[in-house]
Design a protein around this motif. Structure first.
Motif, PDB file in Angstrom:
ATOM      1  N   PHE A   1      -5.059   3.727  -2.469  1.00 37.88           N
ATOM      2  CA  PHE A   1      -4.965   2.313  -2.847  1.00 37.88           C
ATOM      3  C   PHE A   1      -4.848   1.419  -1.619  1.00 37.88           C
ATOM      4  N   ASN A   2      -5.577   0.302  -1.665  1.00 35.67           N
ATOM      5  CA  ASN A   2      -5.500  -0.702  -0.604  1.00 35.67           C
ATOM      6  C   ASN A   2      -5.484  -2.081  -1.244  1.00 35.67           C
ATOM      7  N   VAL A   3      -4.445  -2.860  -0.962  1.00 35.14           N
ATOM      8  CA  VAL A   3      -4.292  -4.164  -1.581  1.00 35.14           C
ATOM      9  C   VAL A   3      -5.455  -5.093  -1.260  1.00 35.14           C
ATOM     10  N   ASN A   4      -6.135  -4.849  -0.155  1.00 36.21           N
ATOM     11  CA  ASN A   4      -7.278  -5.692   0.203  1.00 36.21           C
ATOM     12  C   ASN A   4      -8.470  -5.484  -0.724  1.00 36.21           C
ATOM     13  N   GLY A   5      -8.420  -4.404  -1.510  1.00 33.58           N
ATOM     14  CA  GLY A   5      -9.493  -4.161  -2.462  1.00 33.58           C
ATOM     15  C   GLY A   5      -9.330  -4.908  -3.773  1.00 33.58           C
ATOM     16  N   LEU A   6      -8.203  -5.602  -3.960  1.00 33.56           N
ATOM     17  CA  LEU A   6      -7.986  -6.372  -5.181  1.00 33.56           C
ATOM     18  C   LEU A   6      -8.860  -7.619  -5.176  1.00 33.56           C
ATOM     19  N   LYS A   7      -9.339  -7.986  -6.355  1.00 31.18           N
ATOM     20  CA  LYS A   7     -10.222  -9.147  -6.473  1.00 31.18           C
ATOM     21  C   LYS A   7      -9.443 -10.457  -6.524  1.00 31.18           C
ATOM     22  N   THR A   8      -8.174 -10.391  -6.903  1.00 28.75           N
ATOM     23  CA  THR A   8      -7.373 -11.599  -7.095  1.00 28.75           C
ATOM     24  C   THR A   8      -6.800 -12.083  -5.762  1.00 28.75           C
ATOM     25  N   PRO A   9      -7.079 -13.318  -5.368  1.00 27.51           N
ATOM     26  CA  PRO A   9      -6.560 -13.829  -4.089  1.00 27.51           C
ATOM     27  C   PRO A   9      -5.097 -14.241  -4.198  1.00 27.51           C
ATOM     28  N   LEU A  10      -4.473 -14.465  -3.052  1.00 23.74           N
ATOM     29  CA  LEU A  10      -3.112 -14.988  -3.026  1.00 23.74           C
ATOM     30  C   LEU A  10      -3.089 -16.397  -3.598  1.00 23.74           C
ATOM     31  N   ALA A  11      -1.948 -16.754  -4.216  1.00 27.99           N
ATOM     32  CA  ALA A  11      -1.856 -18.063  -4.867  1.00 27.99           C
ATOM     33  C   ALA A  11      -0.494 -18.682  -4.612  1.00 27.99           C
ATOM     34  N   GLU A  12      -0.449 -20.021  -4.658  1.00 31.20           N
ATOM     35  CA  GLU A  12       0.801 -20.747  -4.459  1.00 31.20           C
ATOM     36  C   GLU A  12       1.727 -20.571  -5.652  1.00 31.20           C
ATOM     37  N   ASN A  13       1.176 -20.722  -6.858  1.00 32.64           N
ATOM     38  CA  ASN A  13       1.965 -20.619  -8.087  1.00 32.64           C
ATOM     39  C   ASN A  13       1.411 -19.502  -8.970  1.00 32.64           C
TER      40      ASN A  13
ATOM     41  N   ASN B   1       0.832  -1.211   0.000  1.00 32.50           N
ATOM     42  CA  ASN B   1       0.000   0.000   0.000  1.00 32.50           C
ATOM     43  C   ASN B   1       0.864   1.257   0.000  1.00 32.50           C
ATOM     44  N   SER B   2       1.892   1.254   0.832  1.00 34.65           N
ATOM     45  CA  SER B   2       2.768   2.419   0.938  1.00 34.65           C
ATOM     46  C   SER B   2       3.495   2.694  -0.372  1.00 34.65           C
ATOM     47  N   VAL B   3       3.997   1.624  -1.016  1.00 35.40           N
ATOM     48  CA  VAL B   3       4.720   1.789  -2.282  1.00 35.40           C
ATOM     49  C   VAL B   3       3.808   2.368  -3.350  1.00 35.40           C
ATOM     50  N   VAL B   4       2.615   1.803  -3.507  1.00 41.52           N
ATOM     51  CA  VAL B   4       1.706   2.261  -4.559  1.00 41.52           C
ATOM     52  C   VAL B   4       1.298   3.709  -4.326  1.00 41.52           C
ATOM     53  N   ARG B   5       0.994   4.059  -3.096  1.00 32.31           N
ATOM     54  CA  ARG B   5       0.574   5.434  -2.814  1.00 32.31           C
ATOM     55  C   ARG B   5       1.705   6.433  -3.058  1.00 32.31           C
ATOM     56  N   GLU B   6       2.928   6.046  -2.700  1.00 31.48           N
ATOM     57  CA  GLU B   6       4.059   6.945  -2.949  1.00 31.48           C
ATOM     58  C   GLU B   6       4.315   7.107  -4.436  1.00 31.48           C
ATOM     59  N   LEU B   7       4.196   6.014  -5.184  1.00 32.47           N
ATOM     60  CA  LEU B   7       4.376   6.097  -6.635  1.00 32.47           C
ATOM     61  C   LEU B   7       3.318   6.985  -7.270  1.00 32.47           C
ATOM     62  N   VAL B   8       2.073   6.786  -6.877  1.00 32.60           N
ATOM     63  CA  VAL B   8       0.968   7.547  -7.453  1.00 32.60           C
ATOM     64  C   VAL B   8       1.157   9.042  -7.229  1.00 32.60           C
ATOM     65  N   SER B   9       1.704   9.404  -6.086  1.00 34.14           N
ATOM     66  CA  SER B   9       1.904  10.826  -5.779  1.00 34.14           C
ATOM     67  C   SER B   9       2.928  11.489  -6.691  1.00 34.14           C
ATOM     68  N   SER B  10       3.736  10.692  -7.395  1.00 32.87           N
ATOM     69  CA  SER B  10       4.768  11.252  -8.285  1.00 32.87           C
ATOM     70  C   SER B  10       4.439  11.048  -9.755  1.00 32.87           C
ATOM     71  N   MET B  11       3.176  10.734 -10.063  1.00 33.62           N
ATOM     72  CA  MET B  11       2.798  10.386 -11.432  1.00 33.62           C
ATOM     73  C   MET B  11       2.106  11.525 -12.167  1.00 33.62           C
ATOM     74  N   ASP B  12       2.665  12.717 -12.077  1.00 35.92           N
ATOM     75  CA  ASP B  12       2.063  13.863 -12.769  1.00 35.92           C
ATOM     76  C   ASP B  12       2.090  13.710 -14.284  1.00 35.92           C
ATOM     77  N   HIS B  13       3.059  12.960 -14.791  1.00 33.73           N
ATOM     78  CA  HIS B  13       3.220  12.836 -16.244  1.00 33.73           C
ATOM     79  C   HIS B  13       2.685  11.507 -16.779  1.00 33.73           C
ATOM     80  N   VAL B  14       1.936  10.758 -15.967  1.00 35.96           N
ATOM     81  CA  VAL B  14       1.404   9.471 -16.401  1.00 35.96           C
ATOM     82  C   VAL B  14       0.029   9.674 -17.018  1.00 35.96           C
ATOM     83  N   SER B  15      -0.136   9.254 -18.265  1.00 39.60           N
ATOM     84  CA  SER B  15      -1.417   9.407 -18.953  1.00 39.60           C
ATOM     85  C   SER B  15      -2.428   8.377 -18.472  1.00 39.60           C
TER      86      SER B  15
END
Length: 688
Positions: free
Chosen positions: A531-543, A492-506
């Motif tokens: 962003f919160n990883v718990n909001g993703l629809k895809t569950p954790l997986a072994e492979n 969560n921390s990584v995604v939020r920090e990245l998003v804050s620096s995405m002024d030039h991302v279309s």
């Protein structure tokens, strides 16, 4: 007159029938000429081939593969179809299959030297590494200081390449800073502040992008903005702290401190990133009698390397100025000048030679020699195109040095996309690289010659270079393997920090790397501020099938901005079945051949698996750690700074289309100094 006209028509029709028949017999482009004289098999093949070409230009490579395979079912030996099948395999990352397809038709006499050169380059890229310290460079061109009796600059003493293909040349004799492009044309000229430069010696780019110039006769440093606007002076004349007597060369360390070789004071002066004086060093210490004539200086890792042109050697110090050792002994060199860092090696100019120096062992290797004529090389740095720019203050020239294999093999030119939707207006995307996949940046319209059926096109217009683009598309790949369990807050921390620096991302996409890869989000970066990883629809997986994850991530980017990247946010681990369908090499080739930048951000301190390491090392991109001191704000900046050799053109076609059924050829040749490259392809106009 009527009989003569009828005879002419009969002759023309006879010639047309014979030409069509001959083309069909040659199994190249005849059946795609749009004429009606062809068998049912040829007609069906032409339809499938047309669909395949259109799918290819849409970036739908799997679809194009199927269409070309269908076309080959009707005409198994047609060389043109086989050529396009090879292109589709190449763009899909399956280079071995592409080479097999091209080799088959090349052995049959199709494609000539152009296809043979393509096969050679693709094979070489798959097995060789680009950088080799012990490799010689030879002159591929030169930018003289005078032209037709007119002075362009005088006494080039230092050079600083830019990411857009231009380079700053510091002229000691004419007291100016000149910006030149890859063709040697002056782009801009800076004479310094109001009172001008006073014998400038060296120019470096600071970590914040600003330019710093040393003035040996002015006993000061001049600070400029990124674009060359004067900001302030640093230092003054004297022997005290923060003062100079003939400052020469400069360097900046990882902590942004600035080091200046002070020749008149026989020492090294140190400043912080803002230009405030810190200390100086170079006087005698235990086992060290002191600097006599400090010239070139370079910072690498935790060491500061200093050349001495009285003892003709290189000394090593720590960042505090404590003497460590003599890296290269006395009289190793004859007149050492600037010392720069390139690929973890030191590059030194010494009279008429450029020498690479191993910073661990002190071993030297001569990379460049300017010849026997009077020469004094003072600065050498690699440019964005893989050349080495060398200044010669005595001959008043800037040399462009290239590897011999690059000169012999030439440029790798590809027409990647043809947009004929508004025919006769045609738009081209042309990519130019060297033999080792490095983009060639900074080309202009006069570097290209575009033709159709070997005749120059009309109303040709250069519409842009992607290196100048300030926008990008990004796909975030979120690790949903069991290895990422327990790292929710870090992700969560990584995604939020990245998003804050995405002024030039279309467009920002989020892809879950789970058992079944899934696209979770597509839209503006602003939509992921919470962003919160718990909001993703895809569950954790072994492979997790990483090969399919990479494919899906790349597919989403192919038709996006020309600067594009996928960023892994993960624990850096892969399972045993990660690359079952597509090999690791094929996955990297797919990313490389579609020019997708790859970055990896680790959420823990463990060493990433070899597969992750392989991907990062074999694609453009970098590896980051979420808790690195400088933060993650540079991730997007690094992507935007990545050079791209894509150029766009438009022109008006003069070819007839036969209602959109005719295969229309287009050719391009690219020239840069003594190097050139060529490509040929074709397209279809819209059906009428």
């Amino acid at each position: 007159m009527k009989s003569l006209f009828k005879g002419f028509i009969f002759f023309a029709l006879s010639g047309l029938f014979f030409t069509t028949y001959a083309f069909a017999q040659s199994n190249t482009a005849g059946l795609f000429s749009g004429e009606s004289f062809r068998s049912a098999e040829e007609g069906f093949a032409a339809q499938e081939f047309r669909r395949g070409v259109q799918a290819y230009y849409r970036g739908s490579f799997n679809e194009s593969l199927m269409q070309f395979e269908k076309a080959l079912n009707y005409l198994p030996d047609d060389s043109l179809i086989m050529d396009w099948l090879g292109k589709a395999y190449y763009s899909s990352g399956m280079e071995a299959t592409a080479l097999s397809s091209w080799a088959r038709i090349s052995e049959a006499g199709y494609g000539g030297l152009l296809l043979q050169n393509k096969i050679e380059i693709v094979r070489e890229r798959r097995i060789s590494s680009y950088f080799n310290r012990e490799e010689r460079f030879t002159e591929s061109g030169a930018f003289p200081g005078t032209y037709n009796g007119n002075q362009i600059f005088s006494g080039p003493i230092s050079v600083l390449p830019n990411n857009n293909g231009t380079a700053w040349v510091l002229a000691y004799g004419s007291n100016e800073l000149v910006e030149i492009n890859v063709n040697g044309t002056v782009v801009s000229r800076i004479t310094g502040p109001i009172n001008g430069f006073d014998r400038p010696m060296d120019i470096i780019r600071l970590s914040n992008g600003k330019l710093l110039v040393s003035e040996s006769a002015g006993d000061r440093l001049a600070l400029f903005s990124r674009k060359g606007r004067f900001e302030k002076y640093i230092g003054s004349k004297g022997r005290g702290l923060g003062e100079f007597l003939g400052p020469q060369y400069m360097a900046q360390d990882s902590r942004n401190n600035i080091y200046v070789s002070d020749y008149g004071n026989s020492r090294i002066d140190v400043f912080d990133k803002d230009g405030n004086p810190l200390f100086f060093f170079g006087s005698s210490q235990r086992d060290f009698e002191g600097l006599r004539g400090p010239t070139g200086i370079a910072c690498l890792n935790d060491s500061v390397f200093v050349c001495d042109d009285v003892k003709d050697c290189i000394y090593e110090f720590d960042r505090a100025g404590n003497y460590r050792r003599e890296l290269c002994g006395e009289k190793t060199f004859s007149r050492p000048e600037s010392l720069k860092v390139w690929n973890d090696f030191l590059v030194l100019c010494d009279t008429n030679k450029v020498i690479s120096v191993d910073p661990d062992s002190g071993a030297t290797f001569e990379c460049v020699r300017s010849g026997s004529e009077p020469s004094r090389l003072t600065s050498a740095l690699p440019d964005v195109n893989g050349n080495v720019l060398v200044t010669d203050v005595k001959t008043n020239e800037v040399y462009v040095m290239s590897k011999m294999q690059e000169l012999v093999g030439g440029l790798f030119v590809q027409i990647e996309k043809v947009d004929s939707s508004k025919f006769p207006a045609v738009n081209l995307e042309i990519r130019v690289e060297n033999r080792h996949r490095s983009p060639v940046v900074g080309l202009r319209e006069n570097n290209f010659y575009i033709t159709e059926q070997k005749r120059p096109v009309s109303k040709l217009k250069f519409t842009g270079a992607s290196s100048a683009n300030e926008n990008c598309d990004i796909t975030l790949v979120i690790d949903r393997s069991n290895y990422a369990k327990g790292y929710d807050e870090e992700i969560n921390s990584v995604v939020r920090e990245l998003v804050s620096s995405m002024d030039h991302v279309s467009t920002l996409r989020v892809l879950s790397a789970g058992k079944v890869p899934a696209l979770e989000y597509k839209g503006s970066p602003a939509g992921l501020k919470m962003f919160n990883v718990n909001g993703l629809k895809t569950p954790l997986a072994e492979n997790v099938p990483m090969d399919l994850v990479l494919r899906l991530a790349a597919n989403e980017l192919i038709n996006g901005e020309k600067k594009r990247a996928l960023i892994f946010v993960s624990a850096g681990k892969t399972g045993l079945t990660a690359f079952e369908k597509y090999s690791l090499a094929e996955s990297c080739a797919y990313l490389n051949n579609n020019h997708i930048y790859v970055a990896s951000i680790l959420v823990n301190e463990s060493v990433p698996d070899e597969e992750f390491d392989y991907i990062i090392k074999n694609t453009p991109g970098k590896e980051y750690y979420m808790y690195q001191a400088e933060g993650l704000g540079s991730v997007v900046d690094d992507l935007l700074d990545e050079p791209t050799g894509l150029y766009t053109f438009s022109y008006i076609s003069a070819l007839s289309t036969n209602f959109g059924e005719k295969y229309l050829p287009v050719e391009v040749e690219t020239y840069l100094l003594n190097r050139s490259g060529r490509d040929e392809t074709g397209y279809f106009a819209p059906l009428q």
